[in-house]
Write a protein that holds these residues in place. Structure first.
Motif, short mmCIF file in Angstrom:
data_model
loop_
_atom_site.label_atom_id
_atom_site.label_comp_id
_atom_site.label_asym_id
_atom_site.label_seq_id
_atom_site.Cartn_x
_atom_site.Cartn_y
_atom_site.Cartn_z
N ILE A 72 32.59 6.20 -17.76
CA ILE A 72 31.26 7.03 -17.48
C ILE A 72 30.89 7.13 -16.05
O ILE A 72 30.44 8.39 -15.65
N GLU A 73 31.19 6.14 -15.41
CA GLU A 73 30.60 6.13 -13.93
C GLU A 73 31.55 7.19 -13.06
O GLU A 73 31.14 8.31 -12.29
N ASP A 74 32.86 7.49 -13.57
CA ASP A 74 33.61 8.58 -12.95
C ASP A 74 33.11 10.01 -13.29
O ASP A 74 33.38 10.79 -12.51
N TYR A 124 42.26 11.52 -17.61
CA TYR A 124 42.00 11.37 -18.90
C TYR A 124 42.36 12.17 -20.07
O TYR A 124 42.04 12.14 -21.34
N ARG A 125 43.47 12.87 -19.84
CA ARG A 125 44.16 13.60 -20.66
C ARG A 125 43.35 14.68 -21.58
O ARG A 125 43.49 14.57 -22.76
N THR A 126 42.63 15.45 -20.82
CA THR A 126 41.84 16.44 -21.64
C THR A 126 41.85 17.67 -20.59
O THR A 126 42.38 17.98 -19.76
N GLN A 154 33.71 14.64 -23.67
CA GLN A 154 34.48 13.40 -23.70
C GLN A 154 33.36 12.25 -23.09
O GLN A 154 33.21 11.08 -23.70
N TYR A 155 32.43 12.61 -22.07
CA TYR A 155 31.39 11.67 -21.62
C TYR A 155 30.46 11.53 -22.71
O TYR A 155 30.10 10.24 -22.78
N GLY A 156 29.88 12.20 -23.55
CA GLY A 156 29.24 12.17 -24.64
C GLY A 156 29.91 11.09 -25.73
O GLY A 156 29.08 10.20 -26.20
N GLN A 157 31.12 11.21 -25.92
CA GLN A 157 31.85 10.58 -26.85
C GLN A 157 31.69 8.87 -26.37
O GLN A 157 31.38 8.00 -27.23
N TRP A 158 31.92 8.82 -24.99
CA TRP A 158 31.93 7.45 -24.56
C TRP A 158 30.62 6.78 -24.52
O TRP A 158 30.73 5.76 -24.87
N GLN A 159 29.64 7.55 -24.14
CA GLN A 159 28.37 7.18 -24.46
C GLN A 159 28.18 6.38 -25.64
O GLN A 159 27.53 5.44 -25.82
N GLN A 160 28.46 7.31 -26.76
CA GLN A 160 28.16 6.86 -28.11
C GLN A 160 28.76 5.70 -28.40
O GLN A 160 28.24 4.60 -28.98
#
Length: 551
Positions: free
Chosen positions: A195-197, A313-315, A323-329
């Protein structure tokens, strides 16, 4: 209430339709005549397992149709309303077709339905008691189940099971959380770094900067093409707008002479307006453009950052924010749901709730057990068991379970002065059949179903005992509709409608069911009580049995 059963090529039935009346209906016939025919067809209509053997020999399919009516606010009416199956006629028509290959289809009020739905509706309409029900008495859980049902504790029992399941689930989640603590911490750390990335890129729209970079990297060719466009449209010696003006004057001169020419003129007017707008937009665009090498370098660095993280991150670059939103969840779930201390509190709370409900249910069962055992005793005594005595025995469990705090045994004695013992240990087969019959009749008084079917549950009784059973069923039929398959003349004599199954030696053989009038009933009762030879004695006995119905 069951109104009619119609069969077509079902087992031994070629074509058959039987109207069923209110009250107490019996079905009799000689051994092998096909008394189970009606019951099998009704079971098929209620969603029970079908069999290719139910298709009449030489036919491709069998069909059974059962027609019921219902009260406006009954459970079955609410079910029909919920499934949008209410019919203006106020009837429930269930149709089941069984094919010779074993497959089957079903319909409720004309709409195809699943076997699951059919079974659910069937349980609201009909309760079936078979001749093998006495075997249930020997199952350890049965006394508890029967006590709960008769005393109206079934809902509390269901709540207890749900509380037990909730406790077990909370225990499982707690154990999983403890076992996963290390991996959980590692996963939280990994997600936090990811997330920090991405945080520096959150406010940067990837597609906008990609488009701006593309525009700056092609600035020279873009400006050349824009200049050529404006020259050809409006600034050259023979530009498009000027040429179009000449053509427009010719079209204007002729437009009044034909609708088609007027349409051409209007189209050219529109084209002229579009070209003028395009030229104006081009001039404004050219005036605003300038090449900024510093901005281009800045955009290039941003794009490189997007592509580097996308590879990492292979996207795709434009999917990084998703992807950021999914990691936050995922991080929120790990922080909130996997907290062992929180789950430990849940275990304690759900356990205490389960114990509270279990204690309440145990006390409720003990409070009603004495009276219900006394009622069972009084109901069984007339069935040639004058010294019968019942009691319920409660023994605490080592560990409470989904059924409560205690095991419950039904104790019985048939002899005066002999202590009651577990039913399975002391009751004979004949005693078991009579006890099972009474328990079923008692339970039937508590059901919401309006149709009760008894399949030869009077096996093992005869004489005066059978007469009392007939009276029990006749009294019960004042409140619900009963369909009973019986071999006992004393039971059949108490009925309101008497149906006779007869086998006909056609090719292939077939069975039919007829409704008997009073004279025919006397003949059938005489056959049932006197055997093959019907004489004056057996006829008089049959008449006496019928008189008992009206005394």
């Amino acid at each position: 209430m069951l109104n009619n059963i119609s069969l077509h090529n079902f087992a031994l039935a070629d074509q058959l339709s039987i109207d069923i009346e209110d009250g107490f209906n019996v079905l009799t016939g000689e051994t092998g005549a096909g008394k189970s025919l009606l019951l099998d067809a009704l079971s098929a209509c209620l969603g029970e397992r079908s069999d290719a053997a139910q298709v009449r020999f030489g036919q491709e399919k069998a069909e059974a149709i059962a027609t019921f009516n219902y009260q406006e606010h009954s459970p079955e009416a609410e079910w029909l309303k919920e499934h949008e199956l209410l019919d203006e006629s106020g009837e429930i028509i269930i149709r089941r077709v069984i094919f010779a290959n074993g497959r089957s289809k079903a319909w409720i009020n004309g709409r195809p339905t699943s076997m699951s739905e059919l079974k659910t509706l069937g349980r609201l309409l009909v309760l079936l008691y078979s001749q093998h029900s006495q075997q249930q008495l020997l199952d350890p859980p049965y006394p508890k189940q029967w006590l709960d049902r008769y005393s109206g504790l079934s809902e509390q029992t269901q709540q207890l099971r749900q509380a037990y399941q909730a406790w077990q689930k909370s225990q499982r989640l707690y154990q999983e959380a403890l076992e996963a603590q290390h991996s959980r911490a590692a996963k939280i750390e990994q997600l936090t770094l990811q997330i920090e990335d991405l945080e520096p890129l959150l406010d940067i729209p990837y597609q906008d900067i990609e488009q701006e970079y593309d525009r700056l990297s092609h600035h020279e060719t873009m400006m050349q093409d824009c200049s050529a466009l404006i020259y050809g449209l409006d600034e050259g010696e023979q530009n498009l707008i000027q040429e179009l003006g000449t053509l427009l004057r010719r079209a204007e001169a002729q437009q009044s002479r034909s609708p088609q020419l007027e349409q051409v003129y209007n189209s050219l007017i529109n084209a002229q307006s579009e070209l003028e707008d395009a030229a104006s937009t081009l001039r404004q665009f050219i005036d605003r453009q300038s090449f900024d090498p510093e901005r281009m370098e800045q955009l290039n660095q941003l794009l490189e950052q997007f592509h580097r993280l996308a590879r990492k991150y292979r996207t795709q670059p434009d999917e990084l924010l998703q992807q950021y939103g999914q990691w936050q969840q995922q991080l929120e779930q790990l922080n909130e749901l996997e907290n062992p201390e929180y789950l430990a509190q849940q275990v304690e709370q759900t356990h205490q709730h389960f114990l509270d409900l279990a204690q309440q249910l145990d006390q409720a069962r003990k409070a009603v057990a004495i009276d219900i055992a006394a009622k069972l005793t009084e109901q069984v005594k007339p069935l040639a068991l004058p010294e019968a005595h019942f009691e319920f025995k409660f023994e605490p469990l080592d560990e409470p379970n989904a059924d409560g705090l205690s095991t419950i045994q039904l104790l019985f004695t048939a002899n005066k002065g002999i202590p009651a013992q577990p039913l399975a240990r002391v009751a004979s087969g004949g005693e078991l059949s009579r006890i099972a019959l009474v328990m079923q009749v008692m339970n039937a008084t508590k059901t919401d179903a309006e149709v009760l079917v008894f399949d030869e549950i009077d096996v093992g009784i005869s004489g005066g005992t059978a007469e009392i059973v007939g009276r029990l069923l006749a009294d019960l039929a004042k409140h619900v509709q009963i369909l009973c398959i019986t071999h006992q003349a004393q039971v059949a004599a108490q009925s309101d409608q008497h149906l006779l199954v007869k086998k006909q030696q056609t090719d292939p053989a077939s069975s039919t069911i007829i409704t008997l009038n009073e004279d025919q009933r006397i003949q059938e009762l005489a056959r049932m009580s006197g055997g093959v030879e019907i004489n004056e004695t057996t006829l008089n006995h049959a008449k006496q049995l019928r008189k008992l119905k009206f005394n």
